[in-house]
Design a protein around this motif. Structure first.
Motif, short mmCIF file in Angstrom:
data_model
loop_
_atom_site.label_atom_id
_atom_site.label_comp_id
_atom_site.label_asym_id
_atom_site.label_seq_id
_atom_site.Cartn_x
_atom_site.Cartn_y
_atom_site.Cartn_z
N GLU A 5 21.29 52.03 114.05
CA GLU A 5 20.48 51.98 115.25
C GLU A 5 21.38 51.67 116.44
OE1 GLU A 5 16.30 49.96 116.69
OE2 GLU A 5 17.49 48.93 115.18
N LYS A 10 18.08 48.80 119.85
CA LYS A 10 17.88 47.41 119.46
C LYS A 10 17.42 46.58 120.65
CE LYS A 10 21.47 47.30 115.90
NZ LYS A 10 22.76 46.70 115.54
N ARG A 13 13.80 47.42 121.58
CA ARG A 13 12.88 46.86 120.59
C ARG A 13 12.72 45.36 120.80
NH1 ARG A 13 14.55 45.17 115.85
NH2 ARG A 13 16.31 46.58 115.80
N THR A 14 13.84 44.67 121.07
CA THR A 14 13.81 43.23 121.30
C THR A 14 13.03 42.88 122.56
OG1 THR A 14 15.95 43.00 120.20
CG2 THR A 14 15.23 41.17 121.57
#
Length: 70
Positions: A5, A10, A13-14
């Protein structure tokens, strides 16, 4: 081999998870009038900036700023 990814994925998404907890960022309209206190702060800041710089105008009409000599 599994695809890794990307950092961007990342990060997005976080931040999406953080937004679920804290909610969206608050924004205000940009067309509201400045308060008297903010107008005074702006004038003070502009005066301080003006004391640091000097505008030099060339004969052709163009101009630039230079630092004032102490």
């Amino acid at each position: 081999m599994a695809d890794k990814e990307s950092f961007t994925s990342k990060f997005m998404r976080t931040t999406g998870k953080v937004r679920l907890i804290f909610g969206p960022a608050q924004t205000s309209s940009l067309d509201h009038p400045m308060t008297d206190e903010n107008q005074q702060l702006l004038k003070d800041q502009q005066a301080q900036e003006k004391a640091l710089w000097e505008t030099v105008t060339r004969p052709d009409g163009s101009s630039y700023i230079v630092s004032r000599k102490p």
